[in-house]
Every structure is written in structure tokens, then in C-alpha cells.
Enzyme design. Structure first.
Site, PDB file in Angstrom:
ATOM      1  N   HIS A  72      35.594  41.817  46.321  1.00 12.73           N
ATOM      2  CA  HIS A  72      36.615  41.525  47.324  1.00 12.73           C
ATOM      3  C   HIS A  72      36.611  42.701  48.303  1.00 12.73           C
ATOM      4  CE1 HIS A  72      38.616  39.016  43.971  1.00 12.73           C
ATOM      5  NE2 HIS A  72      37.905  38.221  44.752  1.00 12.73           N
ATOM      6  N   GLU A 229      40.983  46.213  36.919  1.00 12.46           N
ATOM      7  CA  GLU A 229      41.938  46.342  38.019  1.00 12.46           C
ATOM      8  C   GLU A 229      42.536  47.748  37.977  1.00 12.46           C
ATOM      9  OE1 GLU A 229      42.543  44.081  40.295  1.00 12.46           O
ATOM     10  OE2 GLU A 229      41.562  42.312  39.424  1.00 12.46           O
TER      11      GLU A 229
END
Length: 348
Positions: A72, A229
Site C-alpha cells: 500500500h 502492522e
């Protein structure tokens, strides 16, 4: 002679005057041919394509490591972290003793400062890139897969893939990792402790196949692979990199084949994924605020979302929400819910 000189100048720019990130942002489109350079200690650097760098020690250890980031494009902290590790290898302050493949994923989205261009690239793996109309992100996902396939070609070696991300929203647990579905294989206690040494003390166990990048490496090559994450999305240059020091140091130790930090298992908290909520209608709405933090817990039976006429509710025990995103395409995941679990005989 002129062509040789031009190639040498390009190589000098790549490895001495521009680092991997700077070069990728300046030239995000595919390259025509690989470039290589050998460091003083015999380590071979090969720029396979834009943002894809293989690092091969002269006498490698027993592990093959993939560090991917930027799948991303607006998730910049992991990109800067990985770029720092590459720079340390090039300037000699970090000795690379294991085979290492570095991938900056969605290069055009990185330039644009967006999550994606036309697609969510982290739903394009395990062959999903071959479905539907082709585009640059699908071609890029196929290239990322192919370079991993080549990199993991040699049998009998330890394989690791850490796909590094940051989240769109705040989280009650800042750092966490999704452990892909591993049919027929136990979860690894050693890897859970390794991630705790990275400052990642929350683990989510996935129980279904997906088209994420970490699942691809786990499923096809038996790699210890994770979607990691590390915090929240910020633009390039606006990350507090001190928050990633533990992760950077642990990855550096892994690359250098040095002793790793393994905190006590009790420091880690493990969750089972309870619900995978896919979006089926354009009329999809959550009942909670758009900025609701990851790991917010809801009581049994609570209405989480309306998907057309379908109600999405919490089950018989309290569940916490992860990755809520009502703006995904039809058929894609809009939400995960998780419940705490024990480290039991599923682990070894």
C-alpha cells in the site's frame, strides 16, 4: 564504449548517489534490465527491477529473508525502515550474512501518496492478479510473486517473509501481525516471540485462505510469513522513526545472523479471527464512527454493519474489530473481527 560508460553511470547513481527509495520514487516504472554491484566484502547487490533488490552474501547463512513494504503506497514508515536497513548494508554498518530480498511494492502508489492506484494490491496474490482486466498493479503483483518464487527456489533453507504495513486508523494495540492460515502446520511459538522482539506483541491467527502477500509465501513455500502492522499511516518524512527502533534492530540482527531478542511468551497476546466480513452491496454501512480504532470491542449481538438488507452482528461472545473499511470493492473484505485465544496444542 559509450554504452558501457552509460551503464556504469546508471549503476553509480543507483548505489552511491541515490538510495533504493529515492531511485524508486524518481523512476517508478519497470526497468529494462537488472543492475548489479559487488560490495567490498563480496556481497552482491542486484536491482532486479524497480524497487526490487536482491542482496546475496559471498557465504550466506541458512536463511532466505523477504522484506516487503509499500504494497500500500501511502504506508511509508515501513518503507523508510527497510530503506535504512539497505543503506546500512551498502555503507558497511550492517553486515548481511543471510540471503535477502527487498521489495518496495506498489511503486506508482508510493509516488502518488495513495494506498493504491486502481486496486488494493494486497488482494492480488496467489494468482488473483490474473483475474479480470489487466492493469499495472496486477502486473506488479505478478512480478513480486515471480521474484519471490525465484528467491525461494533452493530447497532445505529457512524461509521468512515479513510484509510490513501501517494501518489507516488508530489502534488500541499499535503494533500487531496477522499470521496467515497454515493448514497442516502448527503455529510457531518461536516466531511469536521473534515478533515480540520487534515490538509486535499482538498476533491474529487467520483460519482461511486469502489473496494477501504473506499468505502467498506461507502457503506456496512454507515460509514463516506475516502481515505486520507497525502503526498508523503518515506521509514520507512525517514518521516518528523512534517508534520502530525495536523492529529495525531485530530485523538487523536477523539479517546479520546475530543473536535475536526472544521476550517471554507471556508478553504476547493472541487472537483468533472470528468473522471475515466481505462487502456484498454498494449500500454497506458500519454502525460505528468512521474513525473507530482497531481492537475496539463490541458486546455479543451488537449490530456492526448493514450490508444492503443483511445485518452483520457480533456472535455469542464479545468481538473486537480490525481493518474496518466500507469503501472496498464489492466482494472484498470490509472487516475482520477477533476474539482472544490461548496458546495451546496448536502451537509448537
Amino acid at each position: 564504449m559509450a554504452g558501457t560508460r552509460k551503464k556504469q553511470l546508471e549503476c553509480d547513481v543507483l548505489f552511491e548517489h541515490q538510495d533504493l527509495l529515492a531511485l524508486t520514487l524518481a523512476h517508478p516504472h519497470p526497468r529494462k534490465q537488472p543492475q548489479s554491484r559487488t560490495l567490498a566484502d563480496g556481497t552482491l547487490l542486484t536491482l532486479i527491477d524497480t524497487g526490487i533488490l536482491a542482496i546475496e552474501p559471498a557465504e550466506p547463512g541458512d536463511s532466505d529473508i523477504v522484506l516487503s513494504c509499500g504494497v500500500h503506497g501511502n504506508e511509508t514508515a515501513p518503507i523508510e525502515l527497510v530503506n535504512d536497513l539497505v543503506n546500512a548494508i551498502i555503507d558497511g554498518s550492517l553486515t548481511c550474512r543471510q540471503r535477502l530480498l527487498v521489495q518496495l511494492g506498489n511503486t506508482q502508489a508510493m509516488v502518488n501518496g495513495t494506498r493504491g492506484v486502481a486496486e488494493n494490491m494486497n488482494r492480488l496474490f496467489s494468482g488473483a492478479h490474473a483475474k479480470g482486466e489487466p492493469n499495472d498493479e496486477k502486473r506488479r503483483a505478478a512480478l513480486l510473486e515471480q521474484t519471490v518464487r525465484e528467491f525461494f527456489k533452493e530447497p532445505g533453507r529457512k524461509r521468512f517473509h515479513y510484509d510490513l504495513h501501517t494501518a489507516i486508523r488508530d489502534s488500541q494495540r499499535e503494533k500487531f501481525a496477522v499470521y496467515p492460515y497454515r493448514p497442516g502446520r502448527p503455529w510457531s511459538i518461536e516466531q511469536i516471540r521473534f515478533l515480540a522482539g520487534c515490538g509486535v506483541e499482538t498476533i491474529l491467527l487467520s483460519h482461511n485462505p486469502t489473496t494477501t502477500y504473506s499468505y502467498f509465501s506461507s502457503n506456496e513455500f512454507g515460509a514463516d510469513a506475516f502481515t505486520v502492522e507497525l502503526g498508523k499511516v503518515f506521509p514520507f518524512g512525517h514518521n516518528d522513526m523512534s517508534r520502530f527502533e525495536a523492529c529495525k534492530a531485530q530485523l538487523a540482527r536477523l539479517i546479520a545472523a546475530e543473536a535475536l531478542e526472544y521476550p517471554p511468551l507471556e508478553q504476547s497476546v493472541v487472537f483468533d479471527v472470528s468473522q471475515v466480513v466481505n462487502k456484498h452491496h454498494e449500500d454497506f454501512q458500519f454502525t460505528f464512527a468512521d474513525d473507530q480504532a482497531n481492537f475496539t470491542e463490541f458486546a455479543p449481538g451488537h449490530l456492526l454493519a448493514n450490508d444492503g438488507e443483511l445485518e452483520v452482528r457480533v456472535g455469542e461472545v464479545a468481538e473486537s474489530i480490525i481493518f474496518p473499511n466500507a469503501n472496498v470493492a464489492i466482494g472484498q473484505r470490509a472487516l475482520l473481527t477477533v476474539v482472544p485465544t490461548e496458546i495451546d496444542d496448536r502451537f509448537e
